[in-house]
Enzyme design. Structure first.
Site, PDB file in Angstrom:
ATOM      1  CB  CYS A  96      61.417 -21.886 155.303  1.00  0.00           C
ATOM      2  SG  CYS A  96      60.212 -20.920 156.203  1.00  0.00           S
ATOM      3  CG  HIS A 236      63.301 -19.221 152.469  1.00  0.00           C
ATOM      4  ND1 HIS A 236      62.002 -19.310 152.039  1.00  0.00           N
ATOM      5  CD2 HIS A 236      63.246 -18.877 153.788  1.00  0.00           C
ATOM      6  CE1 HIS A 236      61.189 -19.038 153.051  1.00  0.00           C
ATOM      7  NE2 HIS A 236      61.920 -18.764 154.112  1.00  0.00           N
ATOM      8  CG  ASN A 266      58.989 -16.709 154.909  1.00  0.00           C
ATOM      9  OD1 ASN A 266      58.803 -17.674 154.161  1.00  0.00           O
ATOM     10  ND2 ASN A 266      59.728 -16.794 155.997  1.00  0.00           N
TER      11      ASN A 266
HETATM   12  O1  UT7 Z   1      61.949 -18.556 157.229  1.00  0.00           O
HETATM   13  C1  UT7 Z   1      62.435 -18.126 158.458  1.00  0.00           C
HETATM   14  C2  UT7 Z   1      61.333 -17.276 159.108  1.00  0.00           C
HETATM   15  N1  UT7 Z   1      61.783 -16.195 159.914  1.00  0.00           N
HETATM   16  C3  UT7 Z   1      62.559 -15.195 159.492  1.00  0.00           C
HETATM   17  O2  UT7 Z   1      63.023 -15.125 158.405  1.00  0.00           O
HETATM   18  C4  UT7 Z   1      62.835 -14.067 160.451  1.00  0.00           C
HETATM   19  C5  UT7 Z   1      64.275 -13.640 160.444  1.00  0.00           C
HETATM   20  N2  UT7 Z   1      64.427 -12.397 161.174  1.00  0.00           N
HETATM   21  C6  UT7 Z   1      64.101 -11.226 160.637  1.00  0.00           C
HETATM   22  O3  UT7 Z   1      63.709 -11.161 159.492  1.00  0.00           O
HETATM   23  C7  UT7 Z   1      64.268  -9.994 161.474  1.00  0.00           C
HETATM   24  O4  UT7 Z   1      64.931 -10.320 162.683  1.00  0.00           O
HETATM   25  C8  UT7 Z   1      62.890  -9.335 161.798  1.00  0.00           C
HETATM   26  C9  UT7 Z   1      62.314  -8.723 160.535  1.00  0.00           C
HETATM   27  C10 UT7 Z   1      61.916 -10.340 162.367  1.00  0.00           C
HETATM   28  C11 UT7 Z   1      63.074  -8.201 162.810  1.00  0.00           C
HETATM   29  O5  UT7 Z   1      64.037  -7.275 162.345  1.00  0.00           O
HETATM   30  P1  UT7 Z   1      65.184  -6.774 163.344  1.00  0.00           P
HETATM   31  O6  UT7 Z   1      65.983  -5.788 162.606  1.00  0.00           O
HETATM   32  O7  UT7 Z   1      65.900  -8.009 163.826  1.00  0.00           O
HETATM   33  O8  UT7 Z   1      64.361  -6.049 164.471  1.00  0.00           O
HETATM   34  P2  UT7 Z   1      64.302  -6.359 166.030  1.00  0.00           P
HETATM   35  O9  UT7 Z   1      63.844  -7.724 166.337  1.00  0.00           O
HETATM   36  O10 UT7 Z   1      65.586  -5.868 166.620  1.00  0.00           O
HETATM   37  O11 UT7 Z   1      63.164  -5.370 166.481  1.00  0.00           O
HETATM   38  C12 UT7 Z   1      63.377  -3.980 166.549  1.00  0.00           C
HETATM   39  C13 UT7 Z   1      62.159  -3.310 167.165  1.00  0.00           C
HETATM   40  C14 UT7 Z   1      61.696  -3.906 168.486  1.00  0.00           C
HETATM   41  O12 UT7 Z   1      61.365  -2.832 169.306  1.00  0.00           O
HETATM   42  P3  UT7 Z   1      62.366  -2.358 170.494  1.00  0.00           P
HETATM   43  O13 UT7 Z   1      62.479  -3.571 171.394  1.00  0.00           O
HETATM   44  O14 UT7 Z   1      63.650  -1.996 169.805  1.00  0.00           O
HETATM   45  O15 UT7 Z   1      61.652  -1.208 171.096  1.00  0.00           O
HETATM   46  C15 UT7 Z   1      60.412  -4.641 168.118  1.00  0.00           C
HETATM   47  O16 UT7 Z   1      59.471  -4.668 169.174  1.00  0.00           O
HETATM   48  O17 UT7 Z   1      61.044  -3.396 166.269  1.00  0.00           O
HETATM   49  C16 UT7 Z   1      59.884  -3.797 166.999  1.00  0.00           C
HETATM   50  N3  UT7 Z   1      59.000  -4.514 166.092  1.00  0.00           N
HETATM   51  C17 UT7 Z   1      58.155  -3.871 165.275  1.00  0.00           C
HETATM   52  N4  UT7 Z   1      57.886  -2.567 165.093  1.00  0.00           N
HETATM   53  C18 UT7 Z   1      56.971  -2.240 164.169  1.00  0.00           C
HETATM   54  C19 UT7 Z   1      58.903  -5.847 165.887  1.00  0.00           C
HETATM   55  N5  UT7 Z   1      57.990  -6.090 164.919  1.00  0.00           N
HETATM   56  C20 UT7 Z   1      57.507  -4.872 164.544  1.00  0.00           C
HETATM   57  C21 UT7 Z   1      56.553  -4.477 163.591  1.00  0.00           C
HETATM   58  N6  UT7 Z   1      56.321  -3.167 163.414  1.00  0.00           N
HETATM   59  N7  UT7 Z   1      55.887  -5.354 162.812  1.00  0.00           N
END
Ligand code: UT7
Length: 309
Positions: A96, A236, A266
């Site tokens: 990225c 980004h 992304n």
């Molecule tokens: O260029 C770099 C590439 N990567 C990134 O930029 C990723 C950076 N990180 C992020 O953007 C965020 O951390 C995410 C968007 C990936 C996740 O957001 P978050 O607010 O950190 O959520 P989380 O990881 O705390 O997940 C919350 C919940 C989890 O469920 P539980 O454990 O709380 O029951 C996940 O299993 O959301 C669940 N979850 C989803 N639910 C519905 C994870 N992905 C999904 C989904 N749809 N697609």
């Protein structure tokens, strides 16, 4: 591909994706399209915008984590197809952050007098390495390409560049198989190891905000400019919450932030040049604006570039 289409593929919802990422839709390359096809279109558009013919180009860098194939370099395929036979062409791998790494490399080579006109392209077809059964990653990415032409001038317009890397965190974002560590085998395919894996999304989020802020402040200090001097921030495009947190840390109001992640997701190395291109073509960015570009990605890699458009 809309969030509604994803709802039919994995256990997710439009509401979750929008609330956590700001993404509403993303572009997916056609089955017969590869990274060089997208890169070619971006290169042609950039040359047209610059009013240059391909023979003026003497350097082509394609920043990509999804080359057409392990080799030859995708940049060589682009060089041939645009007819830039005088150009040296190579790929650069910084995921990225690839576009800013490529941009900084080209600026350095131009300043050293080795090359005069560079085409720097960020191009990705992440849809081929995304695991469409993994809801935690498949909702985040999209395909795309963007390009810029950089040329030697008498007046310095790229004020500063700063790049960082930290391999200690390499496992946060990776494609485990398909390289020399774990070549393709029936097992690697069965275990879905050719797909992108994200270790800890929250950790990636935190580091992205922290390291892009650090890089932004570093280039400002190198250039002896202040936060108030920035006309536009082009970060980004990974997640609108990351973008807003970065803007907040840099005390930049929302109207100074270029964001299009809602339309494209992304697109990794392509995200900054796509956002730059849209902002220029729409008339938002005009000549002499001061632009801060900041990136973060797998590696870890990160960086910032400060320039006058
Ligand atoms: O260029 C770099 C590439 N990567 C990134 O930029 C990723 C950076 N990180 C992020 O953007 C965020 O951390 C995410 C968007 C990936 C996740 O957001 P978050 O607010 O950190 O959520 P989380 O990881 O705390 O997940 C919350 C919940 C989890 O469920 P539980 O454990 O709380 O029951 C996940 O299993 O959301 C669940 N979850 C989803 N639910 C519905 C994870 N992905 C999904 C989904 N749809 N697609």
């Amino acid at each position: 591909m809309t969030n509604q289409e994803l709802e039919r593929m994995v256990d997710t919802s439009d509401a979750w994706i929008r609330a956590r990422t700001g993404i509403g839709e993303r572009r997916i390359a056609a089955p017969d399209e590869a990274t060089s096809d997208l890169a070619l279109a971006a290169a042609e558009n950039a040359l047209q915008a610059a009013g240059l013919s391909p023979d003026a180009v003497d350097l082509i860098i394609v920043a990509t984590a999804t080359p057409d194939m392990p080799f030859p370099p995708t940049a060589c395929l682009v060089q041939h197809r645009i007819g830039a036979s005088a150009a040296v062409a190579f790929d650069l791998s910084a995921v990225c952050s690839g576009f800013l790494y490529g941009f900084s490399t080209a600026v350095g080579l131009i300043l050293s007098g080795i090359y005069r006109t560079a085409l720097v392209i960020g191009a990705e077809v992440f849809s081929r390495i995304v695991d469409w059964e993994d809801r935690s990653t498949c909702v985040l990415f999209g395909d795309g390409a963007g390009a810029v032409v950089l040329q030697a001038t008498d007046r310095k317009r790229v004020f500063a560049s700063y790049l960082g890397s930290d391999g200690a965190w390499s496992e946060l974002l990776m494609v485990p198989a398909g390289g020399s560590r774990m070549p393709a085998s029936k097992r690697t395919v069965d275990e879905r190891l050719h797909y992108l894996k994200m270790g800890n999304g929250k950790e990636v989020f935190r580091r992205a905000v922290h390291l892009m802020t650090k890089a932004g402040l570093e280039v400002l200090s190198q250039a002896n400019l202040k936060l108030e001097d920035i006309d536009f921030l082009i970060p980004h495009q990974a997640n609108i919450r990351i973008i807003h947190s970065l803007a907040q840390k840099l005390s930049l109001s929302k109207d100074k932030v270029v964001a299009n992640v809602h339309k494209y997701g992304n697109t990794s190395g392509a995200s900054i040049p796509i956002a730059l291109d849209e902002a220029v073509r729409s008339g938002k960015i005009t000549r002499d604006d001061i632009i801060l570009m900041a990136a973060f990605g797998s590696g870890l890699t990160w960086g910032a570039v400060l320039l006058r458009w």
